[in-house]
Write a protein that holds these residues in place. Structure first.
Motif, PDB file in Angstrom:
ATOM      1  N   ASP A 161       0.826  -1.203   0.000  1.00 45.99           N
ATOM      2  CA  ASP A 161       0.000   0.000   0.000  1.00 45.99           C
ATOM      3  C   ASP A 161       0.865   1.261   0.000  1.00 45.99           C
ATOM      4  OD1 ASP A 161      -2.214  -1.635   0.063  1.00 45.99           O
ATOM      5  OD2 ASP A 161      -2.487  -1.493   2.241  1.00 45.99           O
ATOM      6  N   GLN A 162       1.945   1.218   0.784  1.00 43.09           N
ATOM      7  CA  GLN A 162       2.856   2.376   0.826  1.00 43.09           C
ATOM      8  C   GLN A 162       3.509   2.596  -0.548  1.00 43.09           C
ATOM      9  OE1 GLN A 162       5.662   1.818   4.000  1.00 43.09           O
ATOM     10  NE2 GLN A 162       4.039   1.517   5.546  1.00 43.09           N
ATOM     11  N   LEU A 163       3.932   1.507  -1.192  1.00 41.19           N
ATOM     12  CA  LEU A 163       4.557   1.625  -2.505  1.00 41.19           C
ATOM     13  C   LEU A 163       3.568   2.177  -3.525  1.00 41.19           C
ATOM     14  CD1 LEU A 163       6.822   1.170  -4.545  1.00 41.19           C
ATOM     15  CD2 LEU A 163       6.147  -1.242  -4.682  1.00 41.19           C
ATOM     16  N   TYR A 164       2.331   1.708  -3.452  1.00 38.92           N
ATOM     17  CA  TYR A 164       1.326   2.199  -4.403  1.00 38.92           C
ATOM     18  C   TYR A 164       1.066   3.694  -4.197  1.00 38.92           C
ATOM     19  CZ  TYR A 164      -3.003   2.598  -7.043  1.00 38.92           C
ATOM     20  OH  TYR A 164      -3.969   2.984  -7.931  1.00 38.92           O
ATOM     21  N   ASN A 180       1.563   9.171  -6.198  1.00 33.93           N
ATOM     22  CA  ASN A 180       1.818  10.586  -5.888  1.00 33.93           C
ATOM     23  C   ASN A 180       3.064  11.141  -6.586  1.00 33.93           C
ATOM     24  OD1 ASN A 180      -0.413  10.726  -4.170  1.00 33.93           O
ATOM     25  ND2 ASN A 180       0.784   9.930  -2.437  1.00 33.93           N
ATOM     26  N   TYR A 181       4.029  10.288  -6.949  1.00 36.41           N
ATOM     27  CA  TYR A 181       5.328  10.804  -7.432  1.00 36.41           C
ATOM     28  C   TYR A 181       5.716  10.273  -8.798  1.00 36.41           C
ATOM     29  CZ  TYR A 181       5.752  12.196  -2.552  1.00 36.41           C
ATOM     30  OH  TYR A 181       5.529  12.741  -1.319  1.00 36.41           O
ATOM     31  N   SER A 182       4.772   9.739  -9.563  1.00 36.42           N
ATOM     32  CA  SER A 182       5.142   9.223 -10.887  1.00 36.42           C
ATOM     33  C   SER A 182       4.281   9.845 -11.962  1.00 36.42           C
ATOM     34  CB  SER A 182       4.987   7.698 -10.933  1.00 36.42           C
ATOM     35  OG  SER A 182       3.610   7.331 -10.934  1.00 36.42           O
ATOM     36  N   GLN A 183       4.836   9.841 -13.146  1.00 35.99           N
ATOM     37  CA  GLN A 183       4.115  10.275 -14.331  1.00 35.99           C
ATOM     38  C   GLN A 183       4.647   9.471 -15.506  1.00 35.99           C
ATOM     39  OE1 GLN A 183       4.461  14.438 -15.276  1.00 35.99           O
ATOM     40  NE2 GLN A 183       2.823  14.376 -16.786  1.00 35.99           N
ATOM     41  N   GLY A 184       3.725   8.735 -16.156  1.00 38.45           N
ATOM     42  CA  GLY A 184       4.171   7.882 -17.253  1.00 38.45           C
ATOM     43  C   GLY A 184       5.004   6.710 -16.776  1.00 38.45           C
ATOM     44  N   GLY A 185       4.878   6.364 -15.518  1.00 37.48           N
ATOM     45  CA  GLY A 185       5.626   5.232 -14.963  1.00 37.48           C
ATOM     46  C   GLY A 185       6.980   5.625 -14.412  1.00 37.48           C
ATOM     47  N   LEU A 186       7.435   6.882 -14.555  1.00 34.46           N
ATOM     48  CA  LEU A 186       8.741   7.341 -14.075  1.00 34.46           C
ATOM     49  C   LEU A 186       8.548   8.423 -13.014  1.00 34.46           C
ATOM     50  CD1 LEU A 186      10.601   7.604 -17.502  1.00 34.46           C
ATOM     51  CD2 LEU A 186      10.891   5.827 -15.755  1.00 34.46           C
ATOM     52  N   LYS A 236      12.453  12.348   0.761  1.00 33.15           N
ATOM     53  CA  LYS A 236      12.091  12.612   2.154  1.00 33.15           C
ATOM     54  C   LYS A 236      11.166  11.506   2.682  1.00 33.15           C
ATOM     55  CE  LYS A 236      10.267  16.262   5.146  1.00 33.15           C
ATOM     56  NZ  LYS A 236       9.694  17.648   5.200  1.00 33.15           N
ATOM     57  N   GLN A 237      10.218  11.088   1.860  1.00 33.77           N
ATOM     58  CA  GLN A 237       9.315   9.987   2.238  1.00 33.77           C
ATOM     59  C   GLN A 237      10.103   8.690   2.454  1.00 33.77           C
ATOM     60  OE1 GLN A 237       5.997   9.646   2.780  1.00 33.77           O
ATOM     61  NE2 GLN A 237       5.625  11.853   2.591  1.00 33.77           N
ATOM     62  N   LEU A 238      11.060   8.418   1.585  1.00 34.22           N
ATOM     63  CA  LEU A 238      11.869   7.201   1.720  1.00 34.22           C
ATOM     64  C   LEU A 238      12.715   7.248   2.984  1.00 34.22           C
ATOM     65  CD1 LEU A 238      13.023   6.756  -2.000  1.00 34.22           C
ATOM     66  CD2 LEU A 238      11.305   5.392  -0.775  1.00 34.22           C
ATOM     67  N   LEU A 239      13.283   8.446   3.298  1.00 29.74           N
ATOM     68  CA  LEU A 239      14.106   8.592   4.488  1.00 29.74           C
ATOM     69  C   LEU A 239      13.283   8.317   5.759  1.00 29.74           C
ATOM     70  CD1 LEU A 239      16.815   9.404   5.756  1.00 29.74           C
ATOM     71  CD2 LEU A 239      16.020  11.793   5.721  1.00 29.74           C
ATOM     72  N   SER A 240      12.039   8.792   5.773  1.00 31.67           N
ATOM     73  CA  SER A 240      11.203   8.594   6.963  1.00 31.67           C
ATOM     74  C   SER A 240      10.871   7.115   7.176  1.00 31.67           C
ATOM     75  CB  SER A 240       9.921   9.411   6.827  1.00 31.67           C
ATOM     76  OG  SER A 240       9.127   8.910   5.755  1.00 31.67           O
ATOM     77  N   LYS A 241      10.944   6.362   6.109  1.00 34.28           N
ATOM     78  CA  LYS A 241      10.616   4.937   6.219  1.00 34.28           C
ATOM     79  C   LYS A 241      11.869   4.067   6.235  1.00 34.28           C
ATOM     80  CE  LYS A 241       6.389   5.741   3.531  1.00 34.28           C
ATOM     81  NZ  LYS A 241       5.490   5.686   4.671  1.00 34.28           N
ATOM     82  N   ASP A 242      13.077   4.739   6.230  1.00 31.36           N
ATOM     83  CA  ASP A 242      14.340   4.004   6.160  1.00 31.36           C
ATOM     84  C   ASP A 242      14.323   3.019   4.991  1.00 31.36           C
ATOM     85  OD1 ASP A 242      16.907   3.282   6.793  1.00 31.36           O
ATOM     86  OD2 ASP A 242      16.300   1.806   8.313  1.00 31.36           O
ATOM     87  N   ALA A 243      13.829   3.538   3.843  1.00 30.62           N
ATOM     88  CA  ALA A 243      13.639   2.676   2.679  1.00 30.62           C
ATOM     89  C   ALA A 243      14.390   3.253   1.490  1.00 30.62           C
ATOM     90  CB  ALA A 243      12.158   2.553   2.354  1.00 30.62           C
TER      91      ALA A 243
END
Length: 531
Positions: free
Chosen positions: A96-99, A104-110, A121-128
């Motif tokens: 669900d998080q990945l979706y 929210n952050y892709s356009q045309g798959g990129l 910033k979102q990835l840092l908060s999740k240590d991902a």
């Protein structure tokens, strides 16, 4: 573990407290469903999950392994109990998080260039970390992850999904089939501890662990096999001992039953390998118990037959023997009339004994299906009229009134006239023999569906329930040549057997002091046209 330890009694499922606590701590939900689709037990179930499932809902769950927002694991249990369906539900938060990131952050798959800082910033908060690859497996973008891997082979992705424990991070993958891009979301693997050992130390420790594990596994398997295969064999030995002593009614003692079965009726794990053998033992014990009952019944019947034979033959033999002694002694001067009377008595007793022996022979043949009928289409009214007239014209039958009331049709049946007449003779003679003088016997017919009903009814003394119940048993009371008895002897047993040979049924209704009615249900011939 859940399906084995869940106890089902009286249509309700009970889940142990420790499992309930474990399910809640892992944020799972669990339901037990009966064969009607009703939920009979549950733990931690969300409000939007139903208490009853339709056939379509269960089929969709089995096909998709999902229900609403939840991923589903299922199991169907049909072993020794009513079919039961187990459902375990959970949410895949990483997916669900990945979706959400992809939406929210892709356009045309990129990834959208302007939103890359927010994405990191979102990835840092999740240590991902995140990788984007194209349809050929080439890494297009990488965030918070060194670009050490620039290309994925097709099986690399499958391995990441199946063999999760081999990797330091958990890889959650989302593939956009329309854009042909895949986003790989790497998060820390919480179920794996990474040790800072050297390669040599890892190899040495690995070898020791493998050796110890193999040794322990070998010992454990040996103990387990001895427990699994040896324990039940000792149980079977005690079964065979009880069965050898003829105790077929108790295959398992109460103590052994608790060892083999759980409270919910399921066979315990260590005995499941022998479940078919256990079933076979029960079936064999039932067959042996039935055979033992039949043997005892045969002994009882044999004793009844011997008692009946002795009872029936004793009186005529005593009479013949008495007259023989009197004639042999020479002490009496017999005139011609007395000698004629003695001869008549001796002949009557002899004829009775011959008839009795013939009845024994016939009863044996009927019991063993030796009698073969030679059937033909018969006019029921002509046959019954002939039989009734035979009794009406019999001068030895006195003080008995006969009445014949036929149905207003001309019914035909398939019958062997000789045996059919013997059957009706026995029923009428029984009504004559066991009733007082001035009894009226009515023979009537009626049509019901595709059967003709032949009723032999009298207004005599009737019978109690016990006599009615045993009326057609061989030698229920025996017969007597000199006085009337309540039993029907072989005559009624023979009548019933002949009726069944004609594919018919016989029933009796009687009330004490009001009379008896015996009804024969005989199938009509398919061709009801006169020849």
């Amino acid at each position: 573990m859940l399906t084995t330890d869940t106890v089902i009694e009286n249509g309700k499922a009970t889940i142990p407290k420790d499992l309930t606590k474990e399910i809640k701590s892992e944020n799972l939900w669990y339901q037990v469903v009966n064969k009607k689709g009703d939920v009979i037990g549950e733990v931690n179930t969300p409000k939007n999950i139903p208490k009853h499932y339709t056939i379509n809902q269960l089929l969709d769950i089995e096909k998709q392994k999902k229900f609403r927002d939840y991923h589903i694991v299922t199991e169907l249990d049909t072993f020794l109990v009513q079919p039961t369906y187990y459902i375990l539900g959970y949410k895949n938060e990483l997916k669900d998080q990945l979706y959400d990131l992809y939406k929210n952050y892709s356009q045309g798959g990129l990834p959208i260039t302007e939103k890359v800082p927010q994405l990191e910033k979102q990835l840092l908060s999740k240590d991902a970390s995140l990788q984007v690859i194209n349809n050929q497996g080439k890494v297009i973008s990488s965030f918070r992850m060194p670009k050490t891997k620039q290309q994925y082979e097709p099986l690399d992705i499958i391995s990441r999904k199946i063999e999760k424990d081999k990797y330091e991070s958990t890889a959650t993958i989302f593939h956009d089939s329309k854009k042909n891009y895949s986003w790989i979301f790497h998060t820390p693997n919480k179920h794996q501890t990474i040790s800072d050992y050297s390669i040599i130390r890892k190899l040495v420790i690995g070898a020791v662990v493998v050796t110890a594990s193999v040794l322990l596994a070998t010992i454990s398997i040996s103990i387990w096999n001895a427990f699994r295969y040896g324990g039940p064999l000792l149980l079977f030995t005690s079964w065979l001992g009880r069965m050898g002593s003829g105790n077929y009614s108790e295959v398992l003692t109460e103590k052994e039953r608790k060892r083999v079965f759980r409270k919910n009726g399921k066979v315990r794990f260590q005995y499941r390998l022998y479940s078919e053998v256990i079933t076979a033992f029960y079936e064999m014990a039932e067959q042996l118990s039935l055979a033992e009952k039949e043997r005892k019944q045969l002994e009882t019947t044999r004793e009844e037959w011997m008692t009946g034979i002795s009872h029936d033959l004793r009186t005529p033999i005593s009479t013949i023997q008495g007259y023989g002694h009197m004639l042999e002694s020479g002490h009496y001067n017999w005139d011609e009339e007395e000698l004629k009377e003695i001869g008549q008595t001796l002949r009557d007793k002899s004829e009775y004994m011959v008839g009795l022996v013939e009845d024994f022979s016939l009863a044996f043949k009927l019991k063993n299906n030796v009698v073969v009928l030679e059937t033909k289409k018969v006019d029921v009214h002509q046959l019954l009229q002939h039989i009734v007239l035979k009794f009406v014209n019999d001068r030895t039958i006195k003080n008995v009134q006969f009445s014949y009331v036929p149905v207003h049709l001309q019914p035909f049946i398939q019958a062997d006239t000789r045996w059919f007449e013997r059957m009706v003779d026995n029923l009428i003679f029984n009504a004559i023999k066991h009733n007082p003088d001035n009894t009226t016997i009515t023979i009537s017919t009626a049509i019901k569906n595709d059967h003709i009903l032949i009723m032999i009814q009298d207004d005599g003394i009737g019978m109690d329930e016990e006599t009615q119940k045993n009326l057609f048993d061989r030698y229920y009371r025996g017969t007597n040549t000199t006085e009337k008895t309540e039993g029907a002897g072989l005559g009624m047993s023979i009548a019933k057997a002949i009726c069944e040979l004609h594919k018919g049924q016989i029933e009796v209704k009687s009330t004490l002091h009001q009379g008896t009615a015996i009804t024969l249900h005989i199938p009509l011939s398919t061709n009801q046209q006169p020849d």
